[in-house]
Design an enzyme around this catalytic site. Structure first.
Site, PDB file in Angstrom:
ATOM      1  N   HIS A 163       5.967  -4.818   7.810  1.00  0.00           N
ATOM      2  CA  HIS A 163       6.099  -4.384   6.386  1.00  0.00           C
ATOM      3  C   HIS A 163       4.522  -4.040   5.729  1.00  0.00           C
ATOM      4  CE1 HIS A 163       6.666  -4.809   2.247  1.00  0.00           C
ATOM      5  NE2 HIS A 163       7.926  -5.074   2.191  1.00  0.00           N
ATOM      6  N   GLU A 267       6.788   1.072   6.021  1.00  0.00           N
ATOM      7  CA  GLU A 267       7.191   0.053   6.888  1.00  0.00           C
ATOM      8  C   GLU A 267       8.064   0.377   7.942  1.00  0.00           C
ATOM      9  OE1 GLU A 267       9.244  -2.746   3.967  1.00  0.00           O
ATOM     10  OE2 GLU A 267       8.088  -1.639   2.539  1.00  0.00           O
TER      11      GLU A 267
END
Ligand code: TA6
Length: 295
Positions: A163, A267
């Site tokens: 992420h 991400e």
């Protein structure tokens, strides 16, 4: 232990040391010939990567928690074994666990590779026996690999994602390339499925899109800092693009009200329809490599 010539040369080009990070959480500091990086054992969380004489590649919130029970805000959270909030904790438990440093090795041309492991956890009804290792290689680029092995006798269905929070000069001046024609879930529009029409995506409002079935390299073009950040991946079919914008930034206690102006998440993982179904005894590999180039 006798070192090979290249290894001893690599050692002179690269320094690794442990220190007490924020709130005394243990962190590993890496200074290579080209870059510096920091990795907290909490969540195996890379919180810093910066090439010499360049702005940081990764963004960190000034308000981030450094609490063993809370996620760090910024850098590269490891999202596993689920993405999102359909189960607690949000984005899975991997980023909340204390990982262990298993190995450190000098690889050629002055880079260093760290291998971290998630301590074994008791299997549960939804998460069978597994092992998780993270490889982080620091040099001219930052390379990461998350290896999940299904050590149970049943299928293991999970999501995984790096992420990544990137530092940008000014959110209104940057653009994102590499996603034109890709179908995405727009979580800001009742999860409507849409197709990306832009060669260069601009951010001018809260943006939270899950692009599916794409292994494309994405670039963040940043004219004010005269650079591109290249996000290359393999073993990943999903790319998520997120900026909270004003209202959501204000709702997050570990995120400054104005910080949305200088960050962007791109991400890399396998989420939603791209979740992984791993047969017993098999392993999956999610790889990411971050580099910077001139514009
Ligand atoms: O990746 C996008 C997202 O799912 C957003 O919806 C937002 O919730 C973000 O992740 C941050 O999640 P976190 O749990 O780190 O606050």
């Amino acid at each position: 232990m006798s070192l090979t010539r290249s290894q001893s040369k690599s050692e002179t080009l690269c320094r690794v040391f442990f220190s007490e990070g924020n709130n005394d959480l243990p962190k590993i500091v890496v200074n290579s010939a080209w870059s510096s990086a920091e990795i907290y054992l909490h969540g195996a969380h890379v919180t810093h990567f910066q090439k010499k004489n360049e702005p940081p590649v990764l963004w960190m919130s000034q308000l981030s928690n450094f609490d063993p029970k809370k996620p760090i805000r910024g850098g590269i959270p490891i999202i596993f074994p689920w993405f999102g909030g359909r189960k607690e904790p949000m984005h899975g438990f991997a980023r909340l666990q204390a990982w262990e440093l298993l190995e450190m090795s000098y690889v050629l041309d002055g880079c260093v590779q760290l291998r971290l492991g998630l301590p074994e956890m008791a299997p549960s009804a939804t998460v069978p026996a597994f092992s998780a290792e993270l490889f982080v290689t620091v040099g001219k680029t930052l390379a990461m690999e998350l290896v999940i092995t299904n050590s149970s006798k049943e299928n293991f269905v999970f999501e995984d994602c790096f992420h990544s929070y990137f530092a940008v000069s000014d959110i209104s001046a940057i653009s994102i390339t590499g996603l034109k024609g890709i179908t995405y879930i727009d979580t800001c529009d009742n999860r409507a499925q849409k197709v990306e029409s832009e060669e260069e995506i601009k951010i001018a409002a809260e943006t939270d899109r899950i692009y599916l079935n794409t292994s494309s390299t994405v670039e963040i073009l940043d004219p004010k800092w005269q650079r591109r950040i290249r996000v290359e991946k393999s073993g990943s079919l999903s790319t998520v693009v997120w900026n909270p914008w004003i209202a959501k930034a204000q709702r997050m206690s570990d995120f400054g009200d104005e910080e949305y102006l200088q960050m962007l998440c791109v991400e890399s993982g396998n989420v939603a329809e791209n979740m992984i179904s791993l047969p017993p005894g098999k392993s999956s590999s999610l790889r990411l490599e971050l580099s910077t180039l001139g514009l």
